[in-house]
Design an enzyme around this catalytic site. Structure first.
Site, PDB file in Angstrom:
ATOM      1  CG  ASP A 222      11.516   0.640  -3.741  1.00 17.75           C
ATOM      2  OD1 ASP A 222      10.396   1.302  -3.704  1.00 17.75           O
ATOM      3  OD2 ASP A 222      11.988   0.275  -4.890  1.00 17.75           O
ATOM      4  CD  GLU A 285       6.971  -0.445  -1.775  1.00 15.24           C
ATOM      5  OE1 GLU A 285       6.222  -0.012  -2.640  1.00 15.24           O
ATOM      6  OE2 GLU A 285       8.296  -0.936  -2.134  1.00 15.24           O
TER       7      GLU A 285
HETATM    8  C1  LIG Z   1       5.534   2.715  -2.467  1.00 15.95           C
HETATM    9  C2  LIG Z   1       6.902   2.713  -3.405  1.00 15.95           C
HETATM   10  O1  LIG Z   1       7.986   3.051  -2.858  1.00 15.95           O
HETATM   11  N1  LIG Z   1       6.753   2.365  -4.763  1.00 15.95           N
HETATM   12  C3  LIG Z   1       7.885   2.249  -5.326  1.00 15.95           C
HETATM   13  C4  LIG Z   1       8.266   0.946  -5.391  1.00 15.95           C
HETATM   14  O2  LIG Z   1       9.404   0.657  -6.440  1.00 15.95           O
HETATM   15  C5  LIG Z   1       9.310   1.212  -7.515  1.00 15.95           C
HETATM   16  C6  LIG Z   1      10.489   0.929  -8.355  1.00 15.95           C
HETATM   17  O3  LIG Z   1      11.566   1.137  -7.611  1.00 15.95           O
HETATM   18  C7  LIG Z   1       8.708   2.658  -7.659  1.00 15.95           C
HETATM   19  O4  LIG Z   1       8.389   2.928  -8.922  1.00 15.95           O
HETATM   20  C8  LIG Z   1       7.644   2.897  -6.605  1.00 15.95           C
HETATM   21  O5  LIG Z   1       7.516   4.160  -6.557  1.00 15.95           O
END
Ligand SMILES: CC(=O)N[C@H]1CO[C@H](CO)[C@@H](O)[C@@H]1O
Ligand SMILES: *[C@@H]1O[C@H](CO)[C@@H](O)[C@H](O)[C@H]1NC(C)=O
Ligand SMILES: *[C@@H]1O[C@H](CO)[C@@H](O)[C@H](O)[C@H]1NC(C)=O
Ligand SMILES: *[C@@H]1O[C@H](CO)[C@@H](O)[C@H](O)[C@H]1NC(C)=O
Ligand SMILES: *[C@@H]1O[C@H](CO)[C@@H](O)[C@H](O)[C@H]1NC(C)=O
Ligand SMILES: *[C@@H]1O[C@H](CO)[C@@H](O)[C@H](O)[C@H]1NC(C)=O
Ligand SMILES: [Ca+2]
Ligand SMILES: [Ca+2]
Length: 566
Positions: A222, A285
């Site tokens: 993440d 990500e």
């Molecule tokens: C797409 C995804 O996973 N988004 C996450 C990215 O990280 C932030 C903080 O951990 C999350 O709020 C999001 O949902």
């Protein structure tokens, strides 16, 4: 008419397509993102859980899914619905117990289904023991987070710099007890870990090992690009896009994202995964420029998620736009790597909301039939849409922070509503009438059970395409992309021995007659594998005139050669 078409084709310079041959050992599978709160509630408290996932594992098998990725299931105060972790090696009781997780893993593996966990390395919850000890200044935890006393301006204390959090507002929060600010690139309840601390690095490596030892098949990482920040803590240059110092886009994130040290940590994690006998996946990500994203491949990610179908494709995209989006990924990806296609996730509007139902089918065709990993966000396979959620029902912190007047443009709740299994209580998601987010009102007609019985439903379409994707021969097929008309984009998956598939999509609002003979060696006669319901070509059992194929507005037609064995 024929002359006009021939002329129309002739003046399109983009008729020349890319050709991309999957590498010998291509990684090509279907990955499904489970948002655990919304997949299936087993104990009737109105929130999805691990036992619910176990109950519904057959859905993955039936939908030709090879791997599932679970959004965070770890102990969490749930301020950011699990992306705020207070213990990385404990299961959140809302979702179940460690035994439930172990049972889930075993049941999945019995079905040849891989299980990917969400690894959230950038931050912890402010309820994590590490943070509590850090606030108190207890070594070595005192150095686990990024602390700074701030700077004095005319006698007033200010944060160390102008950095802005991804949830808007300053990225620094004052803590009286420690007499210092701590850094949070997301919400203030999500303090950033300090990766310059060797203890933090060791702790995070131990967490990877903990889950790998349990037998999981990999991690989805993440918010990867936020891991390291520049230690000089300099102000970031202003973007010029807004005057609001609290807006996310106020600064250019040159000291807080995609730092070289962030890339450099990836090989150390890769090495840990490679110590295991079975192949383990790392998927990262990152919402960044194409070049910054591609760089993660080189540092050990199996792939960085490709969000171009979300961020670049719109309801107005032309065939040339679509071709460009698709070709660019194959052209810029390092040789031998794994492509991937994503149309939605728990942060972005649902696919159907963005482009409408008929065009969504074209996008799903790209996700499932282009070479590489195809990612399905839960509900996409049945064409789930967004539901209006009132201010009173809003629970997403991003939505709540925006206030009643603006929450609808920021809240992620509408894309997280419960999965619609059937037409009974709460869409078959829960025995409880009250669920953590309301079930979309359209569940009476839009649900898996009813869609299975309808040959024109989104699910029937999805199932058909996902089956094709699963074929070993199909995975090896060469990709060829073409623009056939202003809004008609087509691609072929060609093999020498097993036949070929041609997918033609019309994103436009008008019918268009196109000439498929721009594909070299296309036979004169083809079989219809799939065609949009209102399409005139539906009654066809075969197409005899590849030079004149009429594509209705917003349609998808998938043809195969007569000898195709997929
Ligand atoms: C797409 C995804 O996973 N988004 C996450 C990215 O990280 C932030 C903080 O951990 C999350 O709020 C999001 O949902
Ligand atoms: C996390 O939970 C496990 C299991 O309950 C416990 O042993 C461990 O000490 C906890 N870790 C932290 C940092 O609190
Ligand atoms: C299990 O999945 C792998 C990878 O997708 C595949 O190669 C293998 O044939 C599958 N085995 C069974 C029994 O389905
Ligand atoms: C400090 O105060 C002076 C005098 O009021 C003012 O001119 C100056 O802009 C202030 N500096 C900052 C950084 O706010
Ligand atoms: C698509 O085009 C219409 C008409 O020009 C415009 O109103 C709309 O904002 C566009 N949508 C997107 C997402 O580009
Ligand atoms: C819908 O699903 C629920 C939960 O599995 C089940 O109890 C119920 O009987 C189903 N209803 C129908 C009409 O199939
Ligand atoms: Ca539950
Ligand atoms: Ca960070």
């Amino acid at each position: 008419m024929r002359a006009v078409i021939a002329f129309g084709v002739a003046i399109l310079p983009l008729v020349i397509g890319i050709t991309w041959k999957p590498p010998e050992k291509a990684t090509d599978f279907s990955l499904y993102q489970i948002y655990p709160r919304s997949y299936k509630d087993n104990d009737g408290d109105g929130i999805g859980d691990l036992r619910g996932v176990i109950q519904r594992l057959d859905h993955f098998t039936e939908s030709n899914i090879d791997a599932v990725w679970l959004s965070p299931i770890f102990r969490s105060p749930m301020v950011d619905f699990g992306y705020d972790i207070s213990n990385f090696t404990e299961i959140e009781p809302i979702f179940g117990t460690m035994k439930d997780f172990e049972d889930l893993l075993k049941a999945a593996h019995d079905r040849n289904l891989s299980v990917i966990l969400d690894f959230v390395p950038n931050h912890t919850s402010n309820q994590h023991e590490w943070f509590k000890k850090s606030v108190q200044g207890i070594p070595p935890y005192d150095n686990y987070y990024v602390w700074h006393p701030g700077r004095m301006e005319n006698g007033t204390r200010k944060p160390p710099n102008n950095w802005v959090s991804a949830m808007s507002g300053p990225a620094w929060e004052w803590k009286d007890e420690r007499q210092a600010y701590y850094l949070h690139q997301f919400g203030s309840e999500q303090p950033d870990l300090n990766y310059y601390s060797p203890e933090v690095k060791r702790e995070m490596e131990a967490i990877l090992r903990f889950w790998l030892d349990k037998g999981i098949d990999g991690f989805r990482i993440d918010a990867m690009k936020y891991i390291y920040e520049d230690q000089r803590l300099l102000d970031e240059p202003l973007s010029g896009l807004t005057d609001d110092p609290n807006a996310i886009e106020y600064t250019q994130k040159i000291y807080t994202t995609d730092l070289q040290s962030t890339y450099d940590i990836l090989p150390t994690w890769r090495q840990i995964l490679d110590e295991y006998e079975q192949p383990k996946y790392i998927m990262v990500e990152v919402y960044s420029s194409t070049s910054a994203t591609m760089k993660y491949y080189k540092y050990g990610a199996d792939f960085a998620f490709n969000f171009d179908l979300i961020t670049k494709l719109t309801i107005n995209s032309t065939a040339a736009d679509i071709k460009h989006i698709i070709d660019s990924w194959y052209n810029t990806m390092p040789e031998g790597s794994t492509p991937n296609w994503v149309a939605g996730n728990h942060d972005r509007s649902r696919l159907i909301k963005r482009v409408g139902e008929p065009r969504a089918r074209a996008v799903t065709t790209f996700v499932l039939l282009l070479p590489g990993v195809g990612v399905t966000y839960y509900g996409e396979e049945i064409g789930m849409t967004e539901e209006y959620i009132s201010w009173e029902q809003t629970v997403d912190p991003l939505g709540r922070k925006s206030g009643k007047a603006n929450y609808q443009s920021t809240s992620r709740d509408p894309v997280r509503t419960p999965f619609q299994w059937n037409n009974s209580v709460s869409g078959g998601f829960s025995s409880n009438y009250h669920t953590w987010l309301p079930v979309n009102n359209n569940y009476k007609t839009l649900n898996l059970a009813d869609e299975k019985k309808d040959k024109n439903s989104y699910y029937t379409f999805y199932e058909k395409l996902s089956k094709l994707k699963k074929s070993t021969q199909f995975k090896q097929a060469t990709l060829v992309t073409k623009v056939l008309d202003e809004y008609v984009f087509a691609f072929a998956r060609e093999t020498e021995k097993h036949g070929s598939v041609y997918a033609i999509t019309n994103f436009g609002n008008k019918a268009s007659t196109v000439d498929l003979s721009v594909f070299d060696n296309i036979p004169r006669k083809l079989k219809v594998y799939y065609a949009t319901a209102d399409s005139k070509v539906l009654p066809w059992k075969s197409v005899g005139q590849v030079r004149r194929v009429t594509m209705p507005a917003r349609s998808v037609v998938i043809l195969t050669t007569l000898d195709a064995k997929f």
